[in-house]
Design an enzyme around this catalytic site. Structure first.
Site, PDB file in Angstrom:
ATOM      1  N   SER A 163     -64.720   5.489   7.337  1.00 12.41           N
ATOM      2  CA  SER A 163     -65.951   4.467   7.320  1.00 12.41           C
ATOM      3  C   SER A 163     -66.603   4.952   6.050  1.00 12.41           C
ATOM      4  O   SER A 163     -65.976   5.142   4.938  1.00 12.41           O
ATOM      5  CB  SER A 163     -66.833   4.917   8.352  1.00 12.41           C
ATOM      6  OG  SER A 163     -67.799   3.950   8.694  1.00 12.41           O
ATOM      7  N   TYR A 198     -70.796  -4.570   2.719  1.00 12.80           N
ATOM      8  CA  TYR A 198     -69.897  -3.465   2.808  1.00 12.80           C
ATOM      9  C   TYR A 198     -70.565  -2.371   3.962  1.00 12.80           C
ATOM     10  O   TYR A 198     -69.695  -1.890   4.794  1.00 12.80           O
ATOM     11  CB  TYR A 198     -70.015  -2.661   1.409  1.00 12.80           C
ATOM     12  CG  TYR A 198     -69.422  -1.342   1.561  1.00 12.80           C
ATOM     13  CD1 TYR A 198     -68.183  -1.126   1.576  1.00 12.80           C
ATOM     14  CD2 TYR A 198     -70.187  -0.105   1.825  1.00 12.80           C
ATOM     15  CE1 TYR A 198     -67.459   0.162   1.452  1.00 12.80           C
ATOM     16  CE2 TYR A 198     -69.626   1.139   1.680  1.00 12.80           C
ATOM     17  CZ  TYR A 198     -68.186   1.332   1.635  1.00 12.80           C
ATOM     18  OH  TYR A 198     -67.572   2.424   1.522  1.00 12.80           O
ATOM     19  N   LYS A 211     -69.001  -1.121   7.668  1.00 19.06           N
ATOM     20  CA  LYS A 211     -68.635   0.260   8.038  1.00 19.06           C
ATOM     21  C   LYS A 211     -69.272   0.397   9.393  1.00 19.06           C
ATOM     22  O   LYS A 211     -68.820   1.383  10.033  1.00 19.06           O
ATOM     23  CB  LYS A 211     -69.230   1.144   6.838  1.00 19.06           C
ATOM     24  CG  LYS A 211     -68.333   0.946   5.545  1.00 19.06           C
ATOM     25  CD  LYS A 211     -66.728   1.213   5.728  1.00 19.06           C
ATOM     26  CE  LYS A 211     -66.058   1.294   4.477  1.00 19.06           C
ATOM     27  NZ  LYS A 211     -64.789   1.942   4.596  1.00 19.06           N
TER      28      LYS A 211
END
Length: 298
Positions: free
Chosen positions: A183, A199, A203
């Site tokens: 992650s 993004y 994650k």
């Protein structure tokens, strides 16, 4: 009596691993760490990546330890490609001790702005400039791929966890049959001067996926754990490169530096070996303490 010697606790010699995104960045660091400690690594990357050159380098590193590498092309955004990759590994191996689901991408808005200082119009125009496909691609690689990789390799991982050991136990007692998902500490902060929304959101989803998969696989004790790296040199984080947006942030990190190969390899060796065999369903932040003090990239 069991041994508490470091070599025995962290030993991965002879173990079989798959590493996605293994030809560069964190994936390459992890591959090097496993191979230099005697593991056999099946490295997966895109056809545009220098797979053959990386595999040659890794096999040179493994000469003394007995570690080895073999490269495969796999587009983790494709369920079909993942299935084909798993089938190829299944033809070679009866079990898989370690799955490092590491590949990831970042898609920033093409019309950039400083989120912390932009006018309302500048901020809206920047955020609107990102395409829907950029969000879709980000989630397909950064979240969905981990799911399908874990499912595709589950029979081999279960076989590793159930494997009888020389001590009379099972492989799971030695940490075998583990999935490590990469992650990012971006999942844990909110304020950024660069728009990392797609993004960071992907994650954050990945962090929860770690728990969901660990719970689903609990009956087989196929462990699922996550790592949340901070600044580590990679294509996405060109640490040291001229004009790098991250360069001014290291003084806000308690460790006062970027992450290194030793940090990534050491974390993985702990999680995938006997030392970490009792760790399941959690994510480990490896960021030099950045999240404690540095909120995002301000």
């Amino acid at each position: 009596m069991s041994s508490l010697a470091a070599f025995d606790l962290f030993n991965v010699k002879g173990r079989v691993a798959v590493v996605t995104g293994g030809s560069s960045g964190i994936g390459l660091m992890i591959s090097k760490g496993l191979i230099q400690n005697g593991a056999k690594v099946y490295l997966a990357a895109l056809s545009s990546d220098p797979i053959d050159d990386v595999v040659s380098e890794l096999n040179r590193l493994g000469r003394d330890s007995g570690g080895s590498a073999e490269g495969f092309v796999c587009d983790v955004s494709s369920k079909k490609s993942i299935s084909q990759f798993a089938q190829k590994v299944s033809q070679k191996e009866q079990y898989l001790d370690i799955l490092i689901s590491n590949a990831g991408i970042r898609r920033d808005p093409p019309q950039a702005c400083n989120v912390l200082t932009a006018t309302l119009e500048e901020l809206q125009n920047s955020m609107w400039s990102i395409e829907e496909k950029d969000w879709e691609d980000t989630f397909r690689v950064n979240s969905t791929a981990h799911y399908f990789l874990s499912v595709a390799f589950l029979p081999l991982l279960v076989a590793a966890a159930e494997k009888q050991t020389s001590s009379g136990g099972k492989g799971r007692d030695e940490g075998r049959g583990v999935i490590v998902i990469t992650s990012s500490c971006a999942s844990m902060h909110n304020v950024t001067n660069v728009d990392l929304t797609s993004y960071a959101t992907s994650k954050a989803a990945t962090d929860h996926l770690v728990k969901l998969l660990a719970a689903k696989y609990n009956r087989f004790y196929v462990r699922v754990v996550g790592i949340n790296p901070g600044f580590v040199p990679s294509n996405m984080n060109p640490v040291g490169a001229e004009g790098n947006i991250f360069s001014s942030l290291f003084d806000k990190v308690p460790a006062k530096r970027a992450g290194a190969s030793e940090d990534m390899a050491g974390t993985i060796l702990y999680l995938v070996s006997k030392a970490g065999a009792y760790v399941d369903g959690v994510s480990l932040c490896v960021d030099g303490g950045r999240i404690l003090l540095a909120n995002g990239q301000e």
